[in-house]
Design an enzyme around this catalytic site. Structure first.
Site, PDB file in Angstrom:
ATOM      1  N   HIS A 315     -35.265 -54.492  66.798  1.00 28.36           N
ATOM      2  CA  HIS A 315     -36.508 -53.970  66.238  1.00 28.36           C
ATOM      3  C   HIS A 315     -37.267 -53.126  67.283  1.00 28.36           C
ATOM      4  O   HIS A 315     -37.609 -51.966  67.024  1.00 28.36           O
ATOM      5  CB  HIS A 315     -37.381 -55.128  65.744  1.00 28.36           C
ATOM      6  CG  HIS A 315     -38.680 -54.688  65.143  1.00 28.36           C
ATOM      7  ND1 HIS A 315     -38.848 -54.529  63.780  1.00 28.36           N
ATOM      8  CD2 HIS A 315     -39.861 -54.356  65.710  1.00 28.36           C
ATOM      9  CE1 HIS A 315     -40.084 -54.113  63.549  1.00 28.36           C
ATOM     10  NE2 HIS A 315     -40.724 -54.004  64.705  1.00 28.36           N
ATOM     11  N   GLU A 316     -37.507 -53.701  68.439  1.00 29.57           N
ATOM     12  CA  GLU A 316     -38.289 -52.966  69.452  1.00 29.57           C
ATOM     13  C   GLU A 316     -37.537 -51.732  69.925  1.00 29.57           C
ATOM     14  O   GLU A 316     -38.134 -50.680  70.157  1.00 29.57           O
ATOM     15  CB  GLU A 316     -38.669 -53.880  70.625  1.00 29.57           C
ATOM     16  CG  GLU A 316     -39.456 -55.148  70.241  1.00 29.57           C
ATOM     17  CD  GLU A 316     -40.623 -54.910  69.282  1.00 29.57           C
ATOM     18  OE1 GLU A 316     -41.179 -53.800  69.264  1.00 29.57           O
ATOM     19  OE2 GLU A 316     -40.971 -55.838  68.524  1.00 29.57           O
ATOM     20  N   HIS A 319     -37.851 -48.821  67.568  1.00 25.75           N
ATOM     21  CA  HIS A 319     -39.097 -48.074  67.719  1.00 25.75           C
ATOM     22  C   HIS A 319     -38.943 -46.875  68.668  1.00 25.75           C
ATOM     23  O   HIS A 319     -39.780 -45.967  68.657  1.00 25.75           O
ATOM     24  CB  HIS A 319     -40.207 -48.977  68.251  1.00 25.75           C
ATOM     25  CG  HIS A 319     -40.946 -49.748  67.192  1.00 25.75           C
ATOM     26  ND1 HIS A 319     -41.574 -49.146  66.124  1.00 25.75           N
ATOM     27  CD2 HIS A 319     -41.192 -51.086  67.058  1.00 25.75           C
ATOM     28  CE1 HIS A 319     -42.167 -50.086  65.380  1.00 25.75           C
ATOM     29  NE2 HIS A 319     -41.945 -51.263  65.929  1.00 25.75           N
ATOM     30  N   GLU A 338     -43.509 -49.107  61.160  1.00 28.22           N
ATOM     31  CA  GLU A 338     -42.886 -50.426  61.033  1.00 28.22           C
ATOM     32  C   GLU A 338     -41.844 -50.518  59.910  1.00 28.22           C
ATOM     33  O   GLU A 338     -40.866 -51.238  60.033  1.00 28.22           O
ATOM     34  CB  GLU A 338     -43.967 -51.506  60.866  1.00 28.22           C
ATOM     35  CG  GLU A 338     -44.929 -51.615  62.047  1.00 28.22           C
ATOM     36  CD  GLU A 338     -44.256 -51.973  63.372  1.00 28.22           C
ATOM     37  OE1 GLU A 338     -43.091 -52.431  63.357  1.00 28.22           O
ATOM     38  OE2 GLU A 338     -44.897 -51.777  64.428  1.00 28.22           O
ATOM     39  N   ASP A 393     -56.392 -54.817  62.914  1.00 29.24           N
ATOM     40  CA  ASP A 393     -55.843 -56.155  63.173  1.00 29.24           C
ATOM     41  C   ASP A 393     -56.034 -57.080  61.969  1.00 29.24           C
ATOM     42  O   ASP A 393     -55.185 -57.915  61.670  1.00 29.24           O
ATOM     43  CB  ASP A 393     -56.523 -56.805  64.392  1.00 29.24           C
ATOM     44  CG  ASP A 393     -56.105 -56.136  65.686  1.00 29.24           C
ATOM     45  OD1 ASP A 393     -55.061 -55.453  65.690  1.00 29.24           O
ATOM     46  OD2 ASP A 393     -56.824 -56.292  66.686  1.00 29.24           O
ATOM     47  N   TYR A 401     -44.063 -53.423  56.922  1.00 30.70           N
ATOM     48  CA  TYR A 401     -42.742 -53.746  57.484  1.00 30.70           C
ATOM     49  C   TYR A 401     -41.680 -53.836  56.380  1.00 30.70           C
ATOM     50  O   TYR A 401     -40.702 -53.100  56.365  1.00 30.70           O
ATOM     51  CB  TYR A 401     -42.772 -55.105  58.193  1.00 30.70           C
ATOM     52  CG  TYR A 401     -43.491 -55.125  59.517  1.00 30.70           C
ATOM     53  CD1 TYR A 401     -44.872 -55.188  59.582  1.00 30.70           C
ATOM     54  CD2 TYR A 401     -42.775 -55.100  60.707  1.00 30.70           C
ATOM     55  CE1 TYR A 401     -45.531 -55.229  60.803  1.00 30.70           C
ATOM     56  CE2 TYR A 401     -43.425 -55.141  61.936  1.00 30.70           C
ATOM     57  CZ  TYR A 401     -44.806 -55.207  61.972  1.00 30.70           C
ATOM     58  OH  TYR A 401     -45.447 -55.245  63.184  1.00 30.70           O
TER      59      TYR A 401
HETATM   60  N1  BES Z   1     -45.480 -52.782  67.141  1.00 33.37           N
HETATM   61  C1  BES Z   1     -45.316 -54.088  66.647  1.00 33.37           C
HETATM   62  C2  BES Z   1     -46.431 -55.013  67.004  1.00 33.37           C
HETATM   63  C3  BES Z   1     -47.791 -54.582  66.508  1.00 33.37           C
HETATM   64  C4  BES Z   1     -47.947 -53.983  65.255  1.00 33.37           C
HETATM   65  C5  BES Z   1     -48.898 -54.791  67.281  1.00 33.37           C
HETATM   66  C6  BES Z   1     -49.209 -53.583  64.833  1.00 33.37           C
HETATM   67  C7  BES Z   1     -50.157 -54.400  66.864  1.00 33.37           C
HETATM   68  C8  BES Z   1     -50.308 -53.793  65.633  1.00 33.37           C
HETATM   69  C9  BES Z   1     -43.993 -54.683  67.088  1.00 33.37           C
HETATM   70  O1  BES Z   1     -42.945 -53.770  67.111  1.00 33.37           O
HETATM   71  C10 BES Z   1     -43.614 -55.676  66.035  1.00 33.37           C
HETATM   72  O2  BES Z   1     -43.463 -55.269  64.929  1.00 33.37           O
HETATM   73  N2  BES Z   1     -43.474 -56.931  66.383  1.00 33.37           N
HETATM   74  C11 BES Z   1     -43.046 -57.939  65.446  1.00 33.37           C
HETATM   75  C12 BES Z   1     -41.574 -57.959  65.469  1.00 33.37           C
HETATM   76  C13 BES Z   1     -40.878 -58.457  64.274  1.00 33.37           C
HETATM   77  C14 BES Z   1     -41.308 -57.866  62.979  1.00 33.37           C
HETATM   78  C15 BES Z   1     -39.392 -58.258  64.488  1.00 33.37           C
HETATM   79  C16 BES Z   1     -43.618 -59.249  65.914  1.00 33.37           C
HETATM   80  O3  BES Z   1     -44.331 -59.242  66.916  1.00 33.37           O
HETATM   81  O4  BES Z   1     -43.393 -60.276  65.311  1.00 33.37           O
HETATM   82 ZN    ZN Z   2     -42.524 -53.114  65.096  1.00 25.44          ZN
END
Ligand code: BES
Ligand code: ZN
Length: 620
Positions: A315-316, A319, A338, A393, A401
């Site tokens: 996932h990361e 991005h 996302e 937030d 997603y």
């Molecule tokens: N970029 C996001 C985290 C994020 C999104 C922070 C919106 C602040 C605002 C990161 O890539 C993410 O999606 N993390 C998820 C991963 C999961 C869906 C695989 C997480 O932290 O759980």
């Molecule tokens: Zn993400």
């Protein structure tokens, strides 16, 4: 503020209302979460010079902005700040002289923070803002040595997405603007600083570090971490930064990272960022991961010893294309980041680990989406949303997603994988290093697929996906053969045809166990719960996903054996995705809400400011 600024202060307070009104109206089309007057002027390069003071929990120094003026008549440069103390602002004139610039910090908005308005004209091309952070900084977590894994040195990390960069750097905090950056960071001597930039793996550990990010990135991708960090290589391009205790475990867990990069580059075009390293954060890290360029930030809760949760890395890494290369132009279009990333993540998992695993993961996230959507207003279940006046937030959900992913999977199904792969590669190639909103994406989609292959999908169907609530009835949901088998085994037990010990679970992976727990009836007798625990030991599972799924099932049933390990978990882990639902379950149980508040009182100081503010909202 210096006396020379007083005139500007009172004068501009009046003027600002008017001018802000105008600026705001202009900017509203792009980003309602920023005060920056990006139509007039943009930062093209940012140079940070910061000292990290763990005793005062403070960053201090200056941010130097290189400006590109778009409006020759402009008289001000406005940046976003939150809870920053601005000490002075200096501008560099054509004659090479620095001089003081008049400025005013506007009234604090609870969501956006304070605009810092500097009075200057296009004659000035470089501005230095001297400042320090405060206790109100939301984008940094300062950890004492005791809150780290090794318990020897303190730790600091930033989390800028969505609008927290402004709380540790005064800047134009909108994803619509991209900049290059450099940084000079001073830390205590034996700590290592890393950033979302070039991290020289052989750098001398001397408390004095230089960074450069030569590629243009949006502000929310600027990231810093400081701690007792060490590095270990996984492949020529990839490696791990972590506290010593995690280093070897992480190297084993994430050994397939290079394979993922290779697969992604083949499908979607070159990986543009040079190195790809992973930073393992302390367990209070509020997210699973954060895609800071060249250096993804990763929670240690995915280090399980069996590589079962590495889809987070996919996932990361994804991005690096969707999000970092093509960036949502405002937080209304988060699905552009996302949704694409979830889609690419699943595609990478399919290529590297096969269909069975990818199907299970897609199916699990679909069910998580359904669960999440129960608590949402229908308006928040559209892909394109209007978050004006709301904190991004607070509006966070799985909709961008998983509904985003489902939309792209549906398009892939309709047009066929070969055409859709080509479309995606074309998209990443054509729009790289740009921002993207839903409208521009839909134009590209129409040009490149819909009009090229007429009769496959209608404009109405697209509108349904993008702007209407809910999931269209013809969504393509991954079905998992493995999960069908899990359900069959579960049924044997529930109908008392077989005792638990006789169920065929020998080859089950974490995904099958998760499905099994999720499929259990919400009400089971104490005898049934104990039997499950005796045979499968869920209450002592070291896999955070399994433990949390089991805890969410057993808290409402007051199942006594869960509470000791649960207390330990809540005191140790600060990942919002886990702790928020757990506290919510506890709060909803009248017998446990007092117990939850007591634990939270002890645990709160160890949580990230973002996690704290989410839990504060319902627990106190
Ligand atoms: N970029 C996001 C985290 C994020 C999104 C922070 C919106 C602040 C605002 C990161 O890539 C993410 O999606 N993390 C998820 C991963 C999961 C869906 C695989 C997480 O932290 O759980
Ligand atoms: Zn993400």
């Amino acid at each position: 503020m210096k006396p020379t600024n007083l005139f500007f202060t009172s004068f501009s307070l009046l003027l600002c209302v008017v001018i802000h009104g105008k600026v705001f109206a202009n900017a509203a089309a792009t980003d309602s979460h920023s005060f920056a007057n990006v139509q007039d002027v943009r930062t093209t390069n940012l140079s940070l010079d910061l000292t990290v003071d763990f005793t005062r929990k403070q960053l201090s120094g200056y941010a130097e902005h290189q400006l590109q003026w778009l409006n020759p008549k402009a008289t001000r440069f406005i940046v976003d700040t939150r809870a920053l103390v601005v000490e002075k602002v200096q501008g560099l004139a054509a004659d090479g002289q620095w001089s003081d610039i008049k400025y005013v910090l506007g009234i604090a908005d609870p969501i956006k923070g304070q605009p810092l308005t500097m009075q200057l004209t296009p004659k000035v091309s470089t501005v230095r803002i001297f400042y320090h952070t405060t206790d109100g900084t939301t984008g940094l977590q300062w950890l004492s040595a005791m809150q780290t894994t090794e318990k020897k040195q303190p730790f600091l990390f930033s989390q800028s997405q969505a609008i927290h960069a402004r709380s540790w750097i005064p800047l134009q905090d909108t994803p619509a603007v991209r900049l290059t950056y450099q940084a000079h960071i001073r830390t205590p001597k034996d700590l290592l600083a890393v950033m979302s930039a070039d991290n020289s793996k052989n750098t001398e550990r001397d408390g004095d570090y230089q960074f450069s990010m030569p590629q243009k990135v949006p502000a929310y991708l600027i990231a810093l971490a400081v701690g007792d960090l060490h590095f270990k290589e996984m492949s020529e391009q990839t490696g791990i930064y972590a506290e010593k205790a995690w280093l070897d475990k992480a190297v084993y867990e994430f050994a397939d990272t290079q394979k993922m990069i290779d697969v992604a580059s083949k499908l979607y075009g070159e990986y543009h960022w040079g190195r790809y390293d992973l930073l393992i954060l302390p367990s209070s890290f509020p997210f699973g991961g954060m895609e800071n360029p060249r250096l993804s930030f990763i929670t240690p809760t995915v280090i399980t010893g069996d590589r079962s949760l590495v889809s987070l890395i996919a996932h990361e890494l994804a991005h690096s294309w969707s999000g970092n290369l093509i960036t949502n132009s405002s937080w209304n279009d988060l699905w552009i980041n996302e949704g694409f990333t979830n889609f690419v993540e699943n595609r990478l998992m399919r290529e590297v680990y096969g269909d069975a695993r990818a199907d299970m993961e897609a199916n699990l996230s679909y069910h998580e989406l359904l669960r999440d959507m129960h608590g949402l207003s229908p308006l928040d279940t559209a892909l394109r949303v209007d978050l004006t006046g709301r904190d991004p937030d607070d509006a966070f959900s799985l909709v961008p997603y998983v509904k985003g992913q489902l939309f792209l999977s549906w398009l892939e199904f309709k047009f066929g994988q070969a055409r859709f792969d080509e479309f995606m590669a074309g998209y990443f190639g054509k729009h790289q290093f740009q921002s993207m909103d839903t409208k521009v994406f839909l134009q590209f989609l129409t040009e490149q697929l819909i009009n090229k292959y007429p009769g496959v999908v209608t404009a109405q169907q697209i509108e349904q996906w993008v702007d209407k609530p809910g999931i269209p009835a013809d969504a393509v949901v991954s079905q998992s053969d493995a999960f069908v088998k899990v359900e069959a085994q579960l049924k044997l037990w529930l109908t008392q045809e077989q005792p638990l010990r006789r169920l065929n679970t020998t080859k089950w992976t974490v995904h099958e166990w998760l499905h099994f727990i999720n499929q259990l009836p919400r009400e089971l007798s104490f005898a049934q719960l104990s039997e499950l625990d005796e045979v499968y030991m869920f209450s002592s599972s070291l896999n955070a996903e399994i433990f949390v799924a089991w805890a969410r099932l057993t808290i409402p049933q007051n199942y006594p054996p869960i509470f000791t390990p649960l207390r330990k978990f809540l005191l140790e882990v600060g990942r919002t995705k886990f702790v928020v639902p757990l506290y919510k379950e506890l709060k909803a149980n009248p017998e446990k809400s007092g117990w939850a508040s007591a634990i939270y009182r002890d645990a709160r100081a160890g949580y990230h400011p973002l996690t704290q503010s989410q839990i504060d909202k319902f627990l106190f």
